[in-house]
Design a protein around this motif. Structure first.
Motif, short mmCIF file in Angstrom:
data_model
loop_
_atom_site.label_atom_id
_atom_site.label_comp_id
_atom_site.label_asym_id
_atom_site.label_seq_id
_atom_site.Cartn_x
_atom_site.Cartn_y
_atom_site.Cartn_z
N HIS A 9 8.93 1.05 17.34
CA HIS A 9 9.39 0.73 18.69
C HIS A 9 9.13 1.87 19.67
CE1 HIS A 9 11.54 -2.72 16.89
NE2 HIS A 9 11.46 -3.22 18.10
N THR A 16 15.48 -3.02 27.79
CA THR A 16 15.64 -3.42 26.38
C THR A 16 14.68 -4.54 25.98
OG1 THR A 16 17.37 -5.04 26.89
CG2 THR A 16 18.08 -2.78 26.43
N LYS A 37 14.20 -5.86 15.70
CA LYS A 37 15.05 -5.12 16.63
C LYS A 37 16.27 -5.97 17.02
CE LYS A 37 14.66 -3.51 21.47
NZ LYS A 37 15.33 -4.66 22.12
N THR A 39 13.81 -13.87 17.76
CA THR A 39 13.75 -13.92 16.29
C THR A 39 13.25 -15.26 15.77
OG1 THR A 39 15.53 -12.29 16.10
CG2 THR A 39 15.10 -13.68 14.18
N SER A 46 17.25 -10.01 17.88
CA SER A 46 16.51 -10.28 19.12
C SER A 46 16.50 -11.77 19.44
CB SER A 46 15.07 -9.78 18.96
OG SER A 46 14.23 -10.31 19.95
N SER A 47 16.49 -12.07 20.74
CA SER A 47 16.43 -13.48 21.16
C SER A 47 15.10 -14.13 20.79
CB SER A 47 16.66 -13.57 22.67
OG SER A 47 15.70 -12.79 23.38
N ASN A 93 10.04 -6.34 21.37
CA ASN A 93 10.51 -6.20 19.99
C ASN A 93 9.35 -6.12 19.02
OD1 ASN A 93 9.91 -9.21 19.75
ND2 ASN A 93 11.67 -9.24 21.13
N SER A 129 19.22 -7.36 19.59
CA SER A 129 19.16 -7.82 20.98
C SER A 129 19.92 -6.88 21.90
CB SER A 129 19.77 -9.22 21.07
OG SER A 129 19.80 -9.67 22.41
#
Length: 228
Positions: A18, A30, A47, A81, A78-79, A33, A49
């Motif tokens: 990252h 942020t 990663k 995923t 993570s959104s 990912n 969220s």
């Protein structure tokens, strides 16, 4: 190697990778990912969220199954995923997935136009144009479906999801990160070239030769083969 040891190593690797996203200016705040498949297991490491990059540690990386469900971790995944998981389920050769909002590549995605293969560096890394994928909303595996539909059968490890941004895949997470860095580099260069005038694509035979050389000869390939 035991599964727990493998997961610990992958958590550390994904965390370290990252740093390349911020180092190369591919993300802000942020967003973005990196994920990696756990070899031999129906698991991925990704990663969390909404966690700032400076706060990421190997322990903060989360483990999910290939349906996108949280298996282990202190944070929500993570959104993206579900999209990563869909890619892993349907492209067994892929072991790493990266998503960024890098500005030049995302500008091409906003335009809804593939990046034409007009540079030898593009032929080397992408084997042709960087394609455009369909528009899809975050929160389900629709983005993953678009990635797979666009990249299956393509030599490109990168796709520009329409009005969203680039996703890259690789045989490893590091390879997927490299593709993300290279995608932004050629997106910027091709944008600048278009300001100067019309752009010609490289001839297909030249693209094929360049891609084959870069993938099979360039770098340490010959040395590795001679040492076998």
């Amino acid at each position: 190697m035991r599964v727990s040891q493998a997961i610990a190593q992958i958590r550390a690797e994904v965390c370290d990778l990252h740093a390349h996203l911020t180092r190369w200016g591919l993300v802000t705040w942020t967003a973005g990912n990196v994920s990696a498949r756990v070899p031999g297991e129906d698991l991925l490491v990704i990663k969390p969220s909404g966690v700032e990059y400076d706060s990421l540690t190997p322990d903060s990386m989360v483990i999910c199954d290939l349906d996108g469900n949280l298996v282990e971790g202190e944070h929500s995944p993570s959104s993206d995923t579900a999209s990563h998981a869909y890619v892993y389920r349907h492209m067994p050769e892929v072991n790493g997935v990266v998503h960024t909002h890098s500005p030049y590549a995302t500008a091409w995605a906003a335009l809804g136009e593939p990046i034409p293969c007009s540079l030898t560096a593009m032929a080397d890394e992408f084997g042709g144009d960087i394609p455009i994928g369909p528009f899809a909303l975050i929160g389900s595996d629709d983005i993953g479906r678009g990635i797979v539909e666009t990249l299956r059968g393509s030599r490109s490890p990168a796709v520009l999801m329409r009005q969203h941004g680039p996703f890259t895949i690789g045989a490893s997470a590091k390879a997927a990160v490299k593709a993300a860095v290279m995608c932004e580099d050629v997106a910027r260069t091709m944008h600048l070239a278009r300001q100067l005038g019309p752009i010609d694509r490289l001839p297909a035979p030249a693209v094929d030769r360049l891609f084959d050389r870069y993938q099979n000869v360039y770098g340490q390939h010959q040395m590795e083969e001679s040492n076998e």
